[in-house]
Design an enzyme around this catalytic site. Sequence first.
Site, PDB file in Angstrom:
ATOM      1  N   ASN A   1       0.849  -1.190   0.000  1.00  0.00           N
ATOM      2  CA  ASN A   1       0.000   0.000   0.000  1.00  0.00           C
ATOM      3  C   ASN A   1       0.887   1.244   0.000  1.00  0.00           C
ATOM      4  O   ASN A   1       1.709   1.424   0.894  1.00  0.00           O
ATOM      5  CB  ASN A   1      -0.916  -0.004   1.231  1.00  0.00           C
ATOM      6  CG  ASN A   1      -2.010   1.037   1.132  1.00  0.00           C
ATOM      7  OD1 ASN A   1      -1.768   2.189   0.812  1.00  0.00           O
ATOM      8  ND2 ASN A   1      -3.243   0.614   1.410  1.00  0.00           N
TER       9      ASN A   1
ATOM     10  N   SER B   1      -6.298   4.754  -7.929  1.00  0.00           N
ATOM     11  CA  SER B   1      -7.647   5.235  -8.268  1.00  0.00           C
ATOM     12  C   SER B   1      -8.211   6.107  -7.147  1.00  0.00           C
ATOM     13  O   SER B   1      -9.300   5.871  -6.626  1.00  0.00           O
ATOM     14  CB  SER B   1      -8.574   4.043  -8.549  1.00  0.00           C
ATOM     15  OG  SER B   1      -8.258   3.460  -9.787  1.00  0.00           O
TER      16      SER B   1
ATOM     17  N   ILE C   1      -7.619   1.645  -1.604  1.00  0.00           N
ATOM     18  CA  ILE C   1      -7.646   0.706  -0.469  1.00  0.00           C
ATOM     19  C   ILE C   1      -6.982   1.375   0.737  1.00  0.00           C
ATOM     20  O   ILE C   1      -5.824   1.776   0.660  1.00  0.00           O
ATOM     21  CB  ILE C   1      -6.890  -0.610  -0.807  1.00  0.00           C
ATOM     22  CG1 ILE C   1      -7.405  -1.227  -2.105  1.00  0.00           C
ATOM     23  CG2 ILE C   1      -6.981  -1.594   0.361  1.00  0.00           C
ATOM     24  CD1 ILE C   1      -8.802  -1.770  -2.066  1.00  0.00           C
TER      25      ILE C   1
ATOM     26  N   TYR D   1      -0.508  12.927 -10.916  1.00  0.00           N
ATOM     27  CA  TYR D   1      -0.791  12.356 -12.232  1.00  0.00           C
ATOM     28  C   TYR D   1      -2.293  12.263 -12.515  1.00  0.00           C
ATOM     29  O   TYR D   1      -2.761  11.322 -13.147  1.00  0.00           O
ATOM     30  CB  TYR D   1      -0.102  10.998 -12.420  1.00  0.00           C
ATOM     31  CG  TYR D   1       0.373  10.823 -13.849  1.00  0.00           C
ATOM     32  CD1 TYR D   1      -0.445  11.199 -14.914  1.00  0.00           C
ATOM     33  CD2 TYR D   1       1.624  10.320 -14.146  1.00  0.00           C
ATOM     34  CE1 TYR D   1      -0.032  11.085 -16.217  1.00  0.00           C
ATOM     35  CE2 TYR D   1       2.052  10.199 -15.455  1.00  0.00           C
ATOM     36  CZ  TYR D   1       1.218  10.589 -16.485  1.00  0.00           C
ATOM     37  OH  TYR D   1       1.626  10.481 -17.792  1.00  0.00           O
TER      38      TYR D   1
ATOM     39  N   CYS E   1      -0.686   7.333 -31.050  1.00  0.00           N
ATOM     40  CA  CYS E   1       0.418   8.290 -31.091  1.00  0.00           C
ATOM     41  C   CYS E   1      -0.151   9.695 -31.030  1.00  0.00           C
ATOM     42  O   CYS E   1      -1.298   9.924 -31.406  1.00  0.00           O
ATOM     43  CB  CYS E   1       1.315   8.100 -32.310  1.00  0.00           C
ATOM     44  SG  CYS E   1       0.622   8.671 -33.849  1.00  0.00           S
TER      45      CYS E   1
END
Length: 552
Positions: free
Chosen positions: A239, A262, A271, A319, A407
């Site tokens: 984790n 996520s 989690i 990100y 691409c």
Amino acid sequence: MEKVQQTIRAPRGTELQTKGWVQEAALRMLMNNLDPEVAEKPEELVVYGGIGRAARNWESYQAIVDSLKTLESDETLLVQSGKPVAIFKSHEDAPRVLLANSNLVPKWANWDHFRELEKKGLMMYGQMTAGSWIYIGTQGILQGTYETFGEAARQHFGGSLKGTLTLTAGLGGMGGAQPLAVTMNGGVVIAIDVDKRSIDRRIEKRYCDMYTESLEEALAVANEYKEKKEPISIGLLGNAAEILPELVKRNITPDLVTDQTSAHDPLNGYIPVGYTLEEAAKLREEDPERYVQLSKESMTKHVEAMLAMQEKGAITFDYGNNIRQVAFDEGLKNAFDFPGFVPAFIRPLFCEGKGPFRWVALSGDPEDIYKTDEVILREFADNEHLCNWIRMARQQVEFQGLPSRICWLGYGERAKFGRIINEMVANGELSAPIVIGRDHLDCGSVASPNRETEAMKDGSDAVADWPILNALINSVNGASWVSVHHGGGVGMGYSLHAGMVIVADGTEAAAKRIERVLTSDPGMGVVRHVDAGYDLAVETAKEKGVNIPMMK
């Protein structure tokens, strides 16, 4: 959600199950989204991204399939959050399918209200390419991830990630591209995931090199390869919210730190610390409110550790999973001290109308994709970076489901490539039509203040007119199917975005549609960034002749 164990695989070859190639393309791409090689949990209709689904439920899925099989070439199927709701007479140049997924009136645009509706069977989460039937597996995000790490290398490490260590987490359908993207840029990466199946899947598809359950082994291998300046990707079971603080405690600082868990969905995606997958599933069912709170607390620890690594010199960036927002809402007031990946690395590409352009061979024959690779290498030979990507992708990317390629092409380039592909279908060089599409993460099709439109020059981060205009112009210009979604990537309340797909079936009518759609679609990216005051976008618009009434 009822689980149904059946293997769905898109038909191959030239025999039609429908009344035309555009309908056939929609049918095959819907089914391809649920191919076990492609989807993360096909038995639950989940394609990727936590609970990003291709259809609302199995009854709706079957009704969509039946509708596509009987749909005429002058009709349009309407899909509302994964359920087919109407077929109207339209015309041959109109989209065959229009999709609206997960859209909520802003005041009600939150996970709690969404889950109430989902429980009643009234809504589904479409993510970006799950509910719009153009997901192609992890390759779909690979070049964008490669570009992101490549730009990080150019800005901070002299153009290559050789001799550097990247630390990240999340190896699902999106995050699974990270290990290969880092090694393609010459670096070493430790990628953490709590789910062994996710790591195994990336290793099986050659996106990740090795698996370990030991942090010590991961660090030893990483240091060995870092010293040798050789690339390797290490999938570490664990984790991130436990491992990152442990590394901070040990005073171990990677060169580059990011995250693609996520985190956009605290209930179904993340989690909490201290729970196995099984224990987490039990708590999620029995006490969802407590689960969400524990998730948010874990995310806050996760972000605290990323900030600590940044303070010690790591190049740290978000990100696009909204983890900073969660930590901020939990009281971590400096959560946004590290930037998102778009303002840090990608926005100049958006200013040129560039984005993740993809195409799929409906024949199922890999040779059709290899022939299109040759087109890129021939027609865009002056773009060495692009050609390098195509050569690497041919060698290192394993197809998932129908053969496909991605691409990043810009304004003018997309239409040129589309024209050539359509001609190749027309003259028989390609054995069946090609589907051309893109991610909703594109230059002019998304409003997402914590991701694609973060830190816009003029402060227009939250302006959501642009994805709507994008969907409207693509529809009137004849895209084969068009989608408008909410909440993709960053979760409910944080994004609106649009997708389009156009089919190259070799006809003259398709050639005209392709020219229109593949000009206006990236054109919207140039326009959006001109409007926000980006000089590079203004230069691009003037050079390419984009007609913008109030451009100075």
